[in-house]
Design an enzyme around this catalytic site. Structure first.
Site, short mmCIF file in Angstrom:
data_model
loop_
_atom_site.label_atom_id
_atom_site.label_comp_id
_atom_site.label_asym_id
_atom_site.label_seq_id
_atom_site.Cartn_x
_atom_site.Cartn_y
_atom_site.Cartn_z
N HIS A 10 13.23 5.83 6.43
CA HIS A 10 12.70 4.66 5.73
C HIS A 10 11.39 5.13 5.12
O HIS A 10 10.74 6.02 5.69
CB HIS A 10 12.45 3.56 6.77
CG HIS A 10 12.29 2.22 6.16
ND1 HIS A 10 13.34 1.37 5.96
CD2 HIS A 10 11.21 1.59 5.67
CE1 HIS A 10 12.89 0.27 5.39
NE2 HIS A 10 11.61 0.39 5.20
N HIS A 127 12.78 -5.34 11.58
CA HIS A 127 11.69 -4.86 10.71
C HIS A 127 10.47 -5.79 10.66
O HIS A 127 9.34 -5.37 10.94
CB HIS A 127 12.30 -4.72 9.30
CG HIS A 127 11.43 -4.10 8.28
ND1 HIS A 127 11.55 -2.77 7.91
CD2 HIS A 127 10.42 -4.59 7.53
CE1 HIS A 127 10.65 -2.50 6.97
NE2 HIS A 127 9.96 -3.59 6.72
N HIS A 131 6.55 -5.64 11.97
CA HIS A 131 5.33 -5.80 11.15
C HIS A 131 4.37 -6.79 11.82
O HIS A 131 3.18 -6.52 11.97
CB HIS A 131 5.69 -6.33 9.76
CG HIS A 131 6.04 -5.26 8.75
ND1 HIS A 131 5.31 -4.10 8.62
CD2 HIS A 131 7.02 -5.20 7.81
CE1 HIS A 131 5.83 -3.37 7.63
NE2 HIS A 131 6.86 -4.01 7.13
N ASP A 150 7.25 -8.22 2.30
CA ASP A 150 7.34 -6.92 1.61
C ASP A 150 8.54 -6.97 0.67
O ASP A 150 9.03 -8.06 0.34
CB ASP A 150 7.43 -5.77 2.63
CG ASP A 150 8.66 -5.85 3.53
OD1 ASP A 150 9.58 -6.65 3.23
OD2 ASP A 150 8.70 -5.11 4.52
N GLY A 316 4.21 -4.61 3.44
CA GLY A 316 3.62 -3.93 2.29
C GLY A 316 2.82 -4.85 1.37
O GLY A 316 1.80 -4.46 0.82
N ASP A 344 5.11 0.27 5.73
CA ASP A 344 6.13 0.53 6.74
C ASP A 344 5.75 1.58 7.79
O ASP A 344 6.40 1.65 8.83
CB ASP A 344 7.46 0.87 6.05
CG ASP A 344 8.09 -0.37 5.46
OD1 ASP A 344 7.68 -1.48 5.85
OD2 ASP A 344 8.98 -0.24 4.60
N ALA A 428 -8.69 5.49 3.05
CA ALA A 428 -9.69 6.38 3.64
C ALA A 428 -10.89 5.52 4.00
O ALA A 428 -11.40 4.78 3.17
CB ALA A 428 -10.09 7.44 2.62
N ARG A 458 -8.42 1.39 -12.92
CA ARG A 458 -8.45 1.21 -11.45
C ARG A 458 -9.88 1.31 -10.92
O ARG A 458 -10.58 2.26 -11.20
CB ARG A 458 -7.56 2.25 -10.78
CG ARG A 458 -6.09 2.00 -11.07
CD ARG A 458 -5.23 3.10 -10.53
NE ARG A 458 -5.26 3.17 -9.08
CZ ARG A 458 -4.73 4.18 -8.38
NH1 ARG A 458 -4.19 5.21 -9.01
NH2 ARG A 458 -4.77 4.17 -7.07
N ASN A 537 -16.65 4.81 -1.95
CA ASN A 537 -15.75 5.54 -1.05
C ASN A 537 -14.34 5.57 -1.63
O ASN A 537 -13.69 4.55 -1.78
CB ASN A 537 -15.74 4.83 0.32
CG ASN A 537 -14.66 5.36 1.25
OD1 ASN A 537 -14.02 6.39 0.99
ND2 ASN A 537 -14.45 4.66 2.35
FE LIG Z 1 8.23 -3.40 5.50
#
Ligand SMILES: [Fe+2]
Length: 577
Positions: A10, A127, A131, A150, A316, A344, A428, A458, A537
């Site tokens: 997955h 699933h 989550h 998701d 997600g 996931d 991060a 972005r 950052n």
């Molecule tokens: Fe998922």
């Protein structure tokens, strides 16, 4: 008691180790095998989990998998029978179940041991329950509303739950093909963002658009009966295009989700690399707007049904930090706890903790206060890597290192910052980061031209000392995992121009000293030089998974135009190399 959680075969395959109820180690396979969103078996992640505590696979008591092919079987069969063209896909899914059955041999192969020696019990968990478990059992709360959404997982796209004590009670499931994640992905594909995980880019593009198509896009996704429905005229049927394909090399590929109805409504789709037109920006605006509308509607519904004030969230779509930042204004929820690995890879932790608490009935004790669950490397290993790369470096004490790095950032340099244990999840958070001055007007362009090569629209994110957040942002709810976007206060926008997005917002990380003392102290050192308790950052990588090992950080430093690298106690300057 040792429980190994897995997300396998997955996207974002991963492994996590829970020892007596504490998550002691967790990592996505992509960080080790360097294949982004790797979707095969997480063999290296399993090994890294075991190595982290010096355990053997024969020491593992339970294996917990965040997927259950038998879940929602009736709905799957119903869909397959109603859509005969998709029967093949259904059969393919059942075949994958066979692969899961071979878990003993997969694990034995991964760590080269005799499968006969393995003594663990295997647990499969649906699933979306996994989550929600990844958020609830890591939160500090004994009672919360649980929400997961998701693209899809075990034939469900959205789950509402009530969590209390050790238990997660499912209140509502939204079954495929109705999926907010699929809606977002389809719209992203239409405007030329076709790769798995591109949704975050479109979220960044959205504020450049105008409210041209919001009414029209409501034809595609509509609120219905307390939940929502997709207008399936605009979507290819599930399975007919093998929607999300797991390729033999473990990468994930998306096939076209949209039908010609989209073309009739909005014209020709944009191809990747083509100029971004106002139409594309307006569509990005519309998809984000409609997504938020449905999200708030579902949360209000959940609030009513669960009678809980606190919200735990994963899946997600929970990475949509813009929607997360606005939820306080549009729903009664006042506190959120969102799993940092909301995608996931987080299923590994959710499945393992669910096994511990809900299956084995063990008491709650874990509160995930930070996301530093990955590997760390010794000073010797780092020094060896620097020598091997032929770099000149200075080894420094704690304070002088912080002072030197803060001075570099203050003078406009870009610094690679590699310290301690790697972060769990896609962000991060100050251990595998590239750092820069948040208040220099050219900094975004400098970072893009020299290192990151990202799309012009972005934004870059700010890390801020937690107790100073309210001075700079219009909302004070903490965002320790960089999962909330808030407006920057009008009087601070110029000072934070490199992290102030076009709509005057920032996707902040609030940094508490308890969570990351070294990073906190660095931001303080930077404030002494610049007057700002904020550092720009961005993740330590260049179009690749975030660096994990020192060799990868050094390699990234050498091939990009980073000015300095602070790796453990060592400082490396580009000018000296
Ligand atoms: Fe998922």
């Amino acid at each position: 008691m040792l429980i190994l959680g897995l997300n396998m075969f997955h996207a974002d395959a991963s492994a996590a180790l829970v020892q007596d109820g504490e998550v002691v180690f967790a990592i996505a396979e992509e960080r080790l095998n360097r294949v982004k969103h790797y979707a095969g078996f997480p063999a290296l992640a399993v090994k890294a989990c075991l190595d982290s505590i010096g355990a053997k696979i024969t020491d593992i008591d339970h294996i917990a998998v965040g997927q259950d092919s038998d879940a929602n079987l009736a709905q799957k069969v119903q869909y397959a029978l109603a859509n005969p063209a998709k029967i093949l896909n259904f059969i393919r899914l059942r075949q994958r179940k066979q692969a899961f059955r071979g878990i003993h041999s997969l694990l034995a192969n991964a760590v080269e041991c005799d499968p006969e020696q393995l003594r663990f019990q295997v647990h499969h968990l649906e699933h979306h329950i996994a989550h929600i478990a990844s958020a609830y059992y890591c939160s500090p709360w004994e009672k919360a509303a649980g929400f997961s959404y998701d693209g899809s997982g075990d034939f469900v796209s959205t789950m509402l739950a009530r969590c209390e004590g050790n238990d997660i009670e499912v209140l509502e499931r939204v079954y495929l093909p109705h999926s907010l994640g699929s809606f977002y992905t389809m719209m992203c594909e239409f405007i030329g963002y076709k790769k798995y995980g591109d949704e975050g880019k479109v979220m960044g593009l959205a504020p450049y658009g105008k409210d041209t198509y919001c009414e029209t896009v409501r034809r595609i996704v509509a609120l219905n009966n307390g939940i929502f429905r997709l207008n399936l005229d605009y979507f290819k049927p599930l399975g007919s295009n093998q929607g999300m394909r797991l390729m033999p090399d473990g990468t994930v590929r998306l096939a076209r989700h949209f039908t010609d109805c989209m073309v009739r409504l909005f014209g020709e789709p944009r191809e990747p690399g083509e100029e971004i037109t106002q139409r594309d920006m307006d569509l990005a605006y519309a998809v984000q707007h409609c997504f938020e509308k449905v999200f708030f509607h579902l949360l209000n519904q959940l609030h009513k049904q669960s009678s809980c004030e606190d919200l735990v969230m994963a899946g997600g779509c929970a990475l949509n930090s813009v929607a997360n930042g606005k939820l306080f204004a549009h729903t009664p929820f006042r506190r959120t706890w969102i799993q940092p690995a909301a995608g996931d890879e987080g299923l590994a932790i959710g499945a393992a903790l669910h096994t511990y608490h809900a299956v084995l009935k063990q008491p709650r004790r874990h509160h995930m206060k930070n996301s530093y669950l990955g590997p760390e490397y010794t000073r010797e290993r780092i020094e060896g890597a620097l020598k091997k790369a032929g770099l000149r470096y200075k080894r420094m004490e704690h304070e002088p290192l912080l002072d030197a790095v803060a001075a570099q950032i203050a003078q406009g340099d870009v610094v690679g910052w590699f310290q301690g244990r790697m972060e769990w999840g896609p962000r991060a958070l100050g251990n595998r980061s590239i750092l820069a001055h948040p208040g220099l007007p050219q900094m975004k362009d400098v970072l893009n031209a020299r290192i990151k090569h990202r799309e012009w629209f972005r934004p870059f994110a700010p890390s801020i000392l937690a107790e100073r957040q309210a001075e700079y942002f219009e909302h004070s709810h903490p965002s320790p995992f960089m999962l909330h976007v808030y407006r920057i206060r009008a009087e601070k926008r110029a000072q934070l121009c490199a992290v102030n997005h076009v709509d005057d917002t920032g996707r902040l990380q609030s940094v508490g000293r308890e969570e990351n003392p070294l990073y906190y102290d660095l931001i303080q050192a930077f404030e002494r030089k610049s007057g700002l308790p904020v550092i720009l950052n961005t993740s330590f990588n260049e179009n690749e998974p975030i660096v994990c090992a020192p060799e990868e950080a050094i390699d990234c430093f050498q091939r990009t135009l980073m000015d300095a690298l602070a790796i453990g106690p060592h400082l490396v300057l580009k000018t000296e190399n």
